[in-house]
Design a protein around this motif. Structure first.
Motif, short mmCIF file in Angstrom:
data_model
loop_
_atom_site.label_atom_id
_atom_site.label_comp_id
_atom_site.label_asym_id
_atom_site.label_seq_id
_atom_site.Cartn_x
_atom_site.Cartn_y
_atom_site.Cartn_z
N ARG A 187 0.83 -1.21 0.00
CA ARG A 187 0.00 0.00 0.00
C ARG A 187 0.86 1.26 0.00
O ARG A 187 0.54 2.24 -0.68
CB ARG A 187 -0.94 -0.01 1.20
CG ARG A 187 -2.07 -1.01 1.07
CD ARG A 187 -3.11 -0.82 2.16
NE ARG A 187 -2.60 -1.16 3.48
CZ ARG A 187 -2.61 -2.39 4.00
NH1 ARG A 187 -3.10 -3.40 3.31
NH2 ARG A 187 -2.14 -2.61 5.22
N ALA A 188 1.96 1.23 0.75
CA ALA A 188 2.85 2.39 0.78
C ALA A 188 3.47 2.63 -0.60
O ALA A 188 3.59 3.77 -1.06
CB ALA A 188 3.93 2.20 1.84
N ALA A 189 3.87 1.55 -1.26
CA ALA A 189 4.45 1.68 -2.60
C ALA A 189 3.42 2.22 -3.59
O ALA A 189 3.73 3.09 -4.42
CB ALA A 189 5.00 0.33 -3.07
N LEU A 203 8.67 7.86 -19.91
CA LEU A 203 9.25 6.54 -19.68
C LEU A 203 10.77 6.63 -19.50
O LEU A 203 11.34 5.94 -18.64
CB LEU A 203 8.91 5.60 -20.83
CG LEU A 203 7.43 5.23 -20.99
CD1 LEU A 203 7.23 4.33 -22.19
CD2 LEU A 203 6.90 4.55 -19.72
N ARG A 204 11.42 7.46 -20.29
CA ARG A 204 12.87 7.63 -20.14
C ARG A 204 13.20 8.20 -18.77
O ARG A 204 14.17 7.78 -18.12
CB ARG A 204 13.41 8.54 -21.23
CG ARG A 204 13.44 7.90 -22.62
CD ARG A 204 14.02 8.86 -23.65
NE ARG A 204 14.02 8.30 -24.98
CZ ARG A 204 14.98 7.52 -25.46
NH1 ARG A 204 16.03 7.23 -24.70
NH2 ARG A 204 14.92 7.06 -26.70
N GLU A 205 12.40 9.17 -18.33
CA GLU A 205 12.64 9.78 -17.02
C GLU A 205 12.46 8.75 -15.91
O GLU A 205 13.28 8.68 -14.98
CB GLU A 205 11.68 10.95 -16.82
CG GLU A 205 11.90 11.71 -15.53
CD GLU A 205 10.93 12.86 -15.37
OE1 GLU A 205 11.38 13.96 -15.02
OE2 GLU A 205 9.71 12.66 -15.62
N MET A 206 11.41 7.94 -15.99
CA MET A 206 11.20 6.93 -14.97
C MET A 206 12.29 5.85 -15.01
O MET A 206 12.73 5.36 -13.97
CB MET A 206 9.81 6.29 -15.14
CG MET A 206 8.68 7.16 -14.62
SD MET A 206 7.06 6.34 -14.68
CE MET A 206 6.57 6.72 -16.34
N ALA A 207 12.72 5.49 -16.21
CA ALA A 207 13.75 4.46 -16.34
C ALA A 207 15.08 4.90 -15.76
O ALA A 207 15.91 4.06 -15.37
CB ALA A 207 13.91 4.06 -17.81
N ASP A 208 15.31 6.22 -15.68
CA ASP A 208 16.57 6.73 -15.13
C ASP A 208 16.67 6.49 -13.63
O ASP A 208 17.76 6.51 -13.06
CB ASP A 208 16.71 8.23 -15.41
CG ASP A 208 17.07 8.50 -16.86
OD1 ASP A 208 17.56 7.59 -17.53
OD2 ASP A 208 16.85 9.65 -17.31
N TYR A 239 9.57 0.14 -9.26
CA TYR A 239 8.15 -0.11 -8.97
C TYR A 239 7.28 0.90 -9.72
O TYR A 239 6.26 0.52 -10.31
CB TYR A 239 7.89 -0.01 -7.48
CG TYR A 239 6.41 -0.16 -7.12
CD1 TYR A 239 5.88 -1.41 -6.83
CD2 TYR A 239 5.55 0.94 -7.08
CE1 TYR A 239 4.53 -1.57 -6.52
CE2 TYR A 239 4.21 0.80 -6.77
CZ TYR A 239 3.70 -0.44 -6.50
OH TYR A 239 2.37 -0.60 -6.21
N ARG A 240 7.66 2.15 -9.67
CA ARG A 240 6.87 3.19 -10.35
C ARG A 240 6.77 2.91 -11.84
O ARG A 240 5.69 3.00 -12.43
CB ARG A 240 7.48 4.56 -10.10
CG ARG A 240 6.71 5.70 -10.76
CD ARG A 240 7.45 7.01 -10.61
NE ARG A 240 6.80 8.06 -11.38
CZ ARG A 240 7.36 9.22 -11.67
NH1 ARG A 240 8.59 9.49 -11.25
NH2 ARG A 240 6.71 10.13 -12.36
N SER A 249 -0.54 0.11 -15.62
CA SER A 249 -1.69 1.01 -15.65
C SER A 249 -1.97 1.50 -17.06
O SER A 249 -3.13 1.62 -17.47
CB SER A 249 -1.44 2.21 -14.74
OG SER A 249 -1.27 1.82 -13.40
N LEU A 250 -0.92 1.76 -17.81
CA LEU A 250 -1.07 2.21 -19.19
C LEU A 250 -1.76 1.14 -20.03
O LEU A 250 -2.67 1.43 -20.82
CB LEU A 250 0.29 2.57 -19.78
CG LEU A 250 0.29 3.09 -21.22
CD1 LEU A 250 -0.45 4.41 -21.33
CD2 LEU A 250 1.73 3.24 -21.73
#
Length: 266
Positions: free
Chosen positions: A25-27, A189-194, A202-203, A210-211
């Motif tokens: 839940r926290a994640a 996606l590039r920003e999250m992958a960094d 996890y994000r 979700s997408l």
């Protein structure tokens, strides 16, 4: 005519984001917090409804973790200094949570912010207007974010939300869409992958799930038409999301008083 841009995920596949443990839940809460940074237009629309005096009380439907509701209350809290541009009178926010654990998280968030709302638990975070607890309750504004793609019967939920809306009220359902701007999607996606931390991974994984679970604008429109929900419309909300809106109905006679009160303040 320009060729259509291929979808990142051609086929929709419902997602399951585990939330059985406190760690999960926290994640998921942190993931929602990142998503909520892009809900400015939704918040602005709800705030405008509250400030014009016709949008309350407000009902929030969804997971019930409290991020958006707390921000909404912050934005509409009266200014003790009496600034001319300050919001008007306080309003009542009712929030439906998907579980008791979610309600506790929401309540803790409100306490830490010095804010109040009335909280209730319902399966999936969706109220049933035919239940004794809900019969006769009507809301000037009903909104939901980040939950539309997870509803097993989305048309049925939209019908329930409409039944809980006061004459002249509005319903706003906002979520990620599967046909986003491809350039903004690639950048995101590039920003999250960094971010190679465990939270970052996890994000990214949760966002991709979700997408793929999301509807395109065309699919959402077809869903509305097939269900005969003619009072509803769907439109893009920025480059990554969509919003379903129900046209306000004409005011009619007041609804009967609800016979019981399941709400608990935090």
């Amino acid at each position: 005519m320009a060729a259509a841009v291929p979808l990142f995920f051609a086929d929709r596949m419902p997602a399951d984001h585990p939330r059985a443990t406190a760690t999960e839940r926290a994640a998921y809460d942190r993931y929602l917090a990142a998503r909520n940074h892009y809900k400015e237009e939704l918040l602005d629309e709800v705030v405008a409804a509250v400030r014009d005096g016709r949008g309350g009380p407000v009902l929030e439907v969804g997971t019930g973790y409290g991020g958006l509701g707390t921000e909404l209350l912050r934005r509409t809290a009266p200014d003790p200094a009496g600034t001319p541009d300050a919001p008007g009178a306080p309003f009542e926010l009712y929030a439906v949570c998907e579980s008791e654990a979610a309600r506790e998280l929401y309540a803790r968030r409100l306490r830490e912010a010095g804010l109040t709302a009335r909280l209730c638990v319902a399966p999936g975070g969706v109220p049933d207007p035919d239940d004794d607890f809900w019969r006769g309750r009507r809301f000037g504004t009903v909104y939901s974010a980040n939950a539309f793609n997870a509803w097993p019967d989305p048309a049925g939920v939209l019908t329930r939300l409409a039944a809980l809306t006061a004459p002249g009220g509005r319903v706003l359902v906002n979520d990620l869409r599967r046909d986003p701007d491809p350039f903004i999607l690639e950048y995101s996606l590039r920003e999250m992958a960094d971010d190679t931390s465990s939270q970052g991974r996890y994000r990214l994984c949760t966002y991709l799930a979700s997408l793929q679970a999301a509807y395109t604008c065309a699919e959402a429109g077809t869903l509305l038409r097939d269900a005969g929900l003619t009072a509803w419309t769907v439109s893009p909300d920025g480059p990554m999301a969509l919003t379903l809106r129900r046209a306000p109905t004409h005011p009619g006679p007041p609804a009967p008083t609800a016979p019981s009160d399941p709400w608990r303040s935090p």
